[in-house]
Design a protein around this motif. Structure first.
Motif, PDB file in Angstrom:
ATOM      1  N   TYR A  70      -1.691  -4.053  14.006  1.00  0.00           N
ATOM      2  CA  TYR A  70      -2.746  -4.167  15.022  1.00  0.00           C
ATOM      3  C   TYR A  70      -3.308  -5.584  15.048  1.00  0.00           C
ATOM      4  O   TYR A  70      -3.597  -6.134  16.101  1.00  0.00           O
ATOM      5  N   GLU A  71      -3.490  -6.155  13.850  1.00  0.00           N
ATOM      6  CA  GLU A  71      -3.998  -7.524  13.793  1.00  0.00           C
ATOM      7  C   GLU A  71      -3.032  -8.479  14.499  1.00  0.00           C
ATOM      8  O   GLU A  71      -3.447  -9.315  15.307  1.00  0.00           O
ATOM      9  N   TYR A  76      -9.584   7.891  16.594  1.00  0.00           N
ATOM     10  CA  TYR A  76      -8.536   7.798  15.575  1.00  0.00           C
ATOM     11  C   TYR A  76      -7.558   6.662  15.880  1.00  0.00           C
ATOM     12  O   TYR A  76      -7.189   6.442  17.035  1.00  0.00           O
ATOM     13  N   ILE A  77      -7.150   5.953  14.846  1.00  0.00           N
ATOM     14  CA  ILE A  77      -6.212   4.841  15.004  1.00  0.00           C
ATOM     15  C   ILE A  77      -4.793   5.364  14.773  1.00  0.00           C
ATOM     16  O   ILE A  77      -4.462   5.813  13.680  1.00  0.00           O
ATOM     17  N   LEU A  79      -7.536   3.124   2.052  1.00  0.00           N
ATOM     18  CA  LEU A  79      -7.750   1.680   2.154  1.00  0.00           C
ATOM     19  C   LEU A  79      -8.215   1.110   0.817  1.00  0.00           C
ATOM     20  O   LEU A  79      -8.667  -0.024   0.740  1.00  0.00           O
ATOM     21  N   LEU A  94      -6.170   1.535  -2.035  1.00  0.00           N
ATOM     22  CA  LEU A  94      -5.026   1.723  -2.929  1.00  0.00           C
ATOM     23  C   LEU A  94      -4.878   0.594  -3.937  1.00  0.00           C
ATOM     24  O   LEU A  94      -4.357   0.802  -5.032  1.00  0.00           O
ATOM     25  N   TYR A 149      -7.946  -5.125   5.621  1.00  0.00           N
ATOM     26  CA  TYR A 149      -7.722  -3.908   6.401  1.00  0.00           C
ATOM     27  C   TYR A 149      -9.004  -3.346   6.996  1.00  0.00           C
ATOM     28  O   TYR A 149      -9.015  -2.874   8.125  1.00  0.00           O
ATOM     29  N   THR A 174     -10.224  -3.492  15.553  1.00  0.00           N
ATOM     30  CA  THR A 174      -9.489  -2.538  16.379  1.00  0.00           C
ATOM     31  C   THR A 174     -10.456  -1.734  17.243  1.00  0.00           C
ATOM     32  O   THR A 174     -10.158  -1.397  18.387  1.00  0.00           O
ATOM     33  N   TRP A 175     -11.627  -1.453  16.704  1.00  0.00           N
ATOM     34  CA  TRP A 175     -12.656  -0.755  17.486  1.00  0.00           C
ATOM     35  C   TRP A 175     -13.508  -1.735  18.304  1.00  0.00           C
ATOM     36  O   TRP A 175     -14.546  -1.343  18.847  1.00  0.00           O
ATOM     37  N   ALA A 218      -7.803   4.166  20.319  1.00  0.00           N
ATOM     38  CA  ALA A 218      -8.774   4.008  19.227  1.00  0.00           C
ATOM     39  C   ALA A 218     -10.183   3.845  19.771  1.00  0.00           C
ATOM     40  O   ALA A 218     -11.145   4.359  19.205  1.00  0.00           O
ATOM     41  N   ARG A 219     -10.303   3.120  20.879  1.00  0.00           N
ATOM     42  CA  ARG A 219     -11.632   2.828  21.406  1.00  0.00           C
ATOM     43  C   ARG A 219     -12.206   3.948  22.278  1.00  0.00           C
ATOM     44  O   ARG A 219     -13.361   3.882  22.685  1.00  0.00           O
ATOM     45  N   PRO A 243     -12.630   9.583  11.914  1.00  0.00           N
ATOM     46  CA  PRO A 243     -11.761   8.431  12.206  1.00  0.00           C
ATOM     47  C   PRO A 243     -11.886   7.268  11.225  1.00  0.00           C
ATOM     48  O   PRO A 243     -10.876   6.716  10.806  1.00  0.00           O
ATOM     49  N   LEU A 295      -4.662   0.740  21.137  1.00  0.00           N
ATOM     50  CA  LEU A 295      -6.003   0.166  21.094  1.00  0.00           C
ATOM     51  C   LEU A 295      -6.939   0.936  22.031  1.00  0.00           C
ATOM     52  O   LEU A 295      -8.081   1.247  21.664  1.00  0.00           O
ATOM     53  N   LEU A 316      -3.614   3.936   9.566  1.00  0.00           N
ATOM     54  CA  LEU A 316      -4.511   3.263   8.609  1.00  0.00           C
ATOM     55  C   LEU A 316      -3.770   2.347   7.642  1.00  0.00           C
ATOM     56  O   LEU A 316      -4.358   1.445   7.063  1.00  0.00           O
ATOM     57  N   LEU A 317      -2.458   2.589   7.475  1.00  0.00           N
ATOM     58  CA  LEU A 317      -1.692   1.694   6.615  1.00  0.00           C
ATOM     59  C   LEU A 317      -0.860   0.725   7.456  1.00  0.00           C
ATOM     60  O   LEU A 317       0.030   0.051   6.952  1.00  0.00           O
ATOM     61  N   ASP A 318      -1.131   0.677   8.737  1.00  0.00           N
ATOM     62  CA  ASP A 318      -0.399  -0.198   9.655  1.00  0.00           C
ATOM     63  C   ASP A 318      -1.335  -1.179  10.348  1.00  0.00           C
ATOM     64  O   ASP A 318      -1.010  -1.707  11.418  1.00  0.00           O
ATOM     65  N   LEU A 319      -2.497  -1.403   9.752  1.00  0.00           N
ATOM     66  CA  LEU A 319      -3.491  -2.233  10.440  1.00  0.00           C
ATOM     67  C   LEU A 319      -3.026  -3.673  10.620  1.00  0.00           C
ATOM     68  O   LEU A 319      -3.435  -4.350  11.564  1.00  0.00           O
ATOM     69  N   ALA A 320      -2.140  -4.137   9.739  1.00  0.00           N
ATOM     70  CA  ALA A 320      -1.632  -5.500   9.891  1.00  0.00           C
ATOM     71  C   ALA A 320      -0.911  -5.657  11.226  1.00  0.00           C
ATOM     72  O   ALA A 320      -0.960  -6.722  11.852  1.00  0.00           O
ATOM     73  N   SER A 336     -18.121   1.627  19.700  1.00  0.00           N
ATOM     74  CA  SER A 336     -17.023   1.591  20.682  1.00  0.00           C
ATOM     75  C   SER A 336     -17.087   2.820  21.588  1.00  0.00           C
ATOM     76  O   SER A 336     -16.784   2.742  22.780  1.00  0.00           O
ATOM     77  N   TYR A 367       0.813  -1.216   0.000  1.00  0.00           N
ATOM     78  CA  TYR A 367       0.000   0.000   0.000  1.00  0.00           C
ATOM     79  C   TYR A 367       0.849   1.270   0.000  1.00  0.00           C
ATOM     80  O   TYR A 367       0.512   2.250  -0.662  1.00  0.00           O
ATOM     81  N   MET A 405      -3.496  -8.046  18.196  1.00  0.00           N
ATOM     82  CA  MET A 405      -4.749  -8.610  18.722  1.00  0.00           C
ATOM     83  C   MET A 405      -4.731 -10.138  18.688  1.00  0.00           C
ATOM     84  O   MET A 405      -5.382 -10.789  19.489  1.00  0.00           O
ATOM     85  N   ILE A 449      -9.853  -5.523   9.959  1.00  0.00           N
ATOM     86  CA  ILE A 449      -8.990  -5.260  11.121  1.00  0.00           C
ATOM     87  C   ILE A 449      -9.389  -3.948  11.786  1.00  0.00           C
ATOM     88  O   ILE A 449      -9.374  -3.813  13.007  1.00  0.00           O
TER      89      ILE A 449
END
Lengths: 455, 455
Positions: free
Chosen positions: A421-422, A377-378, B416, B418, B168, B175-176, A372-373, B106, A369, A415-419, B148, A168, A425, B171
């Motif tokens: 976060y996965e 914003y993440i 998201l 791209l 994405y 995340t939320w 975000a909750r 967000p 996390l 938003l481009l780093d969600l992997a 959330s 991405y 988790m 995820i």
């Protein structure tokens, strides 16, 4: 109770702040790797335009921001200063938590604050193409964005493993018209010689820097750009703190604590340096640079001369470093994996004007996390380091029953780093701290290098 | 010449605008699928809380926005009204192009404008969990974000093919704190019966809607939420246009043209409806709903009663539709693939208060790429439809030598999406228009359904 403090466009800073003018003692010079003597403007002329070299060496306190740079800044600046009401309530803290949101720029981080002026000064000097390197892709995409606005070509050498794993960021650069090349590549001597020995090399930031510099020197009308560490980069980032000072003033607040995450140091310095100036003038502020325990440059590194790249070709910089061959263990905050740090940030640590702290990876993701909750914003994995520290300070304020004002730099969104976060988790991430032996081993290579005067 | 027109937080709209109160003639009623008679509040009580049902059926022009909703809105609202100076210069147009940036939320789109109040009204009614469906993931992530913030559980049925192709967005929901389930699933009768026949079913939005409604009805304390089409959803989105009207007033401008892309219609309606009100009162404005040529609901569909879902279980809505079994060809603007459209949007088209236009996929991506390279921000594929139309109008203004003011809705960013840009740049995308025969074939199933009075 405002959620966002917005600065009108006409109050955007018209000058950058150069902290060199206010240092308690002079900086140690940058040294030529071959001669060991201080580097001069002529040594940098092959890779940077004269105006940037002038800024790199300037002693002037204030440096004008050119009108065309201001105009592009206005695409996303002034950035909002936000207050984390929801998080404060969740923590039950009397602290007021503010953050300067640099994630609102088109590439999503603070990096375009310097990419725009670097593209501009290259443009007026006739540069046709800029080469650079990128690790996780934040800097490469910021430069791709900036060069697209000024009609300059952009060639980004991206560490091959990131190039493959993070498509991405690459597509983002291509969307802005840049060419993104997995490094090591067959476009340079450096790349070819590495590939001849190890055709499946995953690459490294050090290799990518070497390739980008070589590509800049060997192509007509081409120059090189760096996204952190150097003085002129830090200088450009001070718009962050200069805006934040005005925004704090609007609401009648002043920070007791200023926090930023550090990799190369430019995001931290951008917010903190205008406040360091206040501190030098007598203000009582706790200014904290936060780094990962897995790459503890400021907290465990040596303050000495070291190379900026892995292959030892750049000038020698006086800075905290873990040694230029140091490779941190896997860590999802790609922007915080640098072995050294901006000499100006090091200098302030040596002068006790700032302090440094290291946080564990799992704590940073837990903070991200929670953020975000509550706040929505993440955050980028780099930013979660600053958040973890802000939460720690807010809890301390609760324990002490103090109405503390905390300000931190939100370096970018995730938003481009969600992997990452996965992975967190799913329990796939771990903490990592370096042992005393590992640090000692890493620092050995520094023994034969020159030492700064101000240790 | 401002780049952004910012509205102070205290000027955020305190009421939503309900266009039902200003329609030239009454809406045709929504019909019960079994009885064919108008749906009453009692028919909706199993899936929506009473306050939302009241809004769905309300004739009141202004509906108060509760304080806790305003507080959450302030996390990102008022959103900036931006001017596209760079694009104007590139086009050499005398037109002034403004856009209302809903990408700053967000989750990155306009969807939380309704997700927040839907979560809030459910919360005060005691709802413990909300079930919903999502196609590409924009709506699901917006509801995950909103729930959330209010401490409600969220269960999202995501079309399986998107679930697999777009990790994405999934995820992001996780995340939320939301649970994201590939649909068809084994959690519902609907899902199980489909899987028993076709274990590898890729799913569809129609199936996911059926699963989400079933999951809501069969679980204790659980309700359902929809992200577009219905009156109360459209109502919540009017904050967009109400803010834009104030922002235009601040700079002494008024739009000659208002543009939005349409899928279910909520983003278009959110910006346009407050301006439609002005038009009803006599203002001369050209208001354009833009859709893809591959899913030409407004430009080629029939205005008739049809089901909201594929399986024909929802109430019958009076709207433009291509038939509830219509499946558009592959298109990267996932949010614009709906067979029908909001009845309120349809009504305005029938009343000639708005007009509709369809654009080809390749033209939308060309517009998106040009936008990114001049204005910086990378638009969502849905948003590029509005951009393509704005560019067309700006070129027309140039040809006519007219100082036109163009305003469009930037429904969300494309960070998201791209992969779609990559496909475009690699030449893998194509245009697609439906033939007359394909349209006729699709519309056949509508013949036996009731007809609205106002055709």
């Amino acid at each position: 109770m405002a959620s966002k403090i917005l600065l009108p466009e006409d109050r955007i800073p018209k000058q950058w702040y150069n902290i060199v003018a206010d240092l308690p003692s002079p900086m140690d010079p940058v040294l030529h790797p071959a001669t060991g003597r201080p580097v001069g403007a002529e040594d940098l002329a092959a890779i940077f335009p004269p105006s940037l070299i002038e800024q790199e060496m300037s002693q002037k306190r204030w440096i004008d921001i050119p009108e065309p740079v201001l105009e592009k800044y206005l695409l996303w600046r002034p950035t909002p200063l936000r207050r984390a009401h929801n998080l404060e309530r969740y923590l039950g803290t009397p602290a007021r938590i503010y953050y300067k949101d640099e994630g609102v720029s088109p590439p999503g981080s603070h990096k375009p604050n310097t990419a725009i002026p670097q593209a501009y000064f290259n443009k007026i000097d006739g540069t046709k193409k800029i080469c650079t390197e990128t690790g996780a892709g934040q800097w490469g995409s910021a430069l791709a964005f900036a060069t697209s606005l000024f009609g300059i070509q952009c060639e980004v050498y991206m560490v091959r493993v990131s190039y493959n794993q993070k498509p991405y960021r690459r597509i983002m650069m291509e969307t802005w018209g840049a060419t993104c090349i997995p490094s090591p590549s067959d476009r340079t001597e450096t790349g070819r010689s590495i590939l001849s020995v190890k055709p499946d090399s995953p690459g490294s930031l050090g290799i990518a820097i070497s390739e980008a510099i070589e590509a800049a020197i060997t192509q007509e009308g081409t120059r090189y750009a760096l996204g952190s560490v150097l003085n002129h980069v830090i200088l450009h980032q001070t718009v962050i703190g200069l805006e934040a000072q005005q925004q704090m003033e609007i609401i009648g607040e002043y920070p007791d604590v200023v926090i930023g995450c550090v990799g190369g140091g430019s995001n931290f310095a951008g917010l903190a340096f205008p406040f360091v100036r206040d501190k030098i003038k007598g203000k009582d502020i706790d200014i904290i640079a936060v780094e990962p325990t897995s790459c503890p440059t400021l907290t465990k590194g040596a303050y000495t001369y070291d190379f900026g790249d892995t292959s030892g070709k750049t000038p020698l910089l006086p800075m905290h470093t873990l040694g230029h061959h140091f490779v941190p263990p896997p860590l999802h905050a790609g922007g915080l994996r640098y072995h050294g740090i901006a000499p100006l940030v090091s200098k302030l640590l040596v002068e006790n004007l700032i302090r440094a702290s290291a946080v564990q990876q799992l704590d940073t993701f837990a903070a991200g996390l929670l953020w975000a909750r509550t706040e929505g914003y993440i955050p980028a994995p780099e930013t979660t380091h600053a958040i973890a520290m802000a939460i720690e300070e807010a809890k301390k304020a609760k324990d002490e029953g103090k109405e503390k004002v905390i300000l931190f730099s939100w370096s970018g969104h995730g938003l481009l780093d969600l992997a990452a976060y996965e992975a967190y988790m799913e329990g796939k991430l771990a903490n990592y701290s370096l042992s005393v032996e590992e640090i000692q081993e890493a620092l050995k290579e520094l023994e034969h290098l020159p030492k700064p005067k101000t240790t």
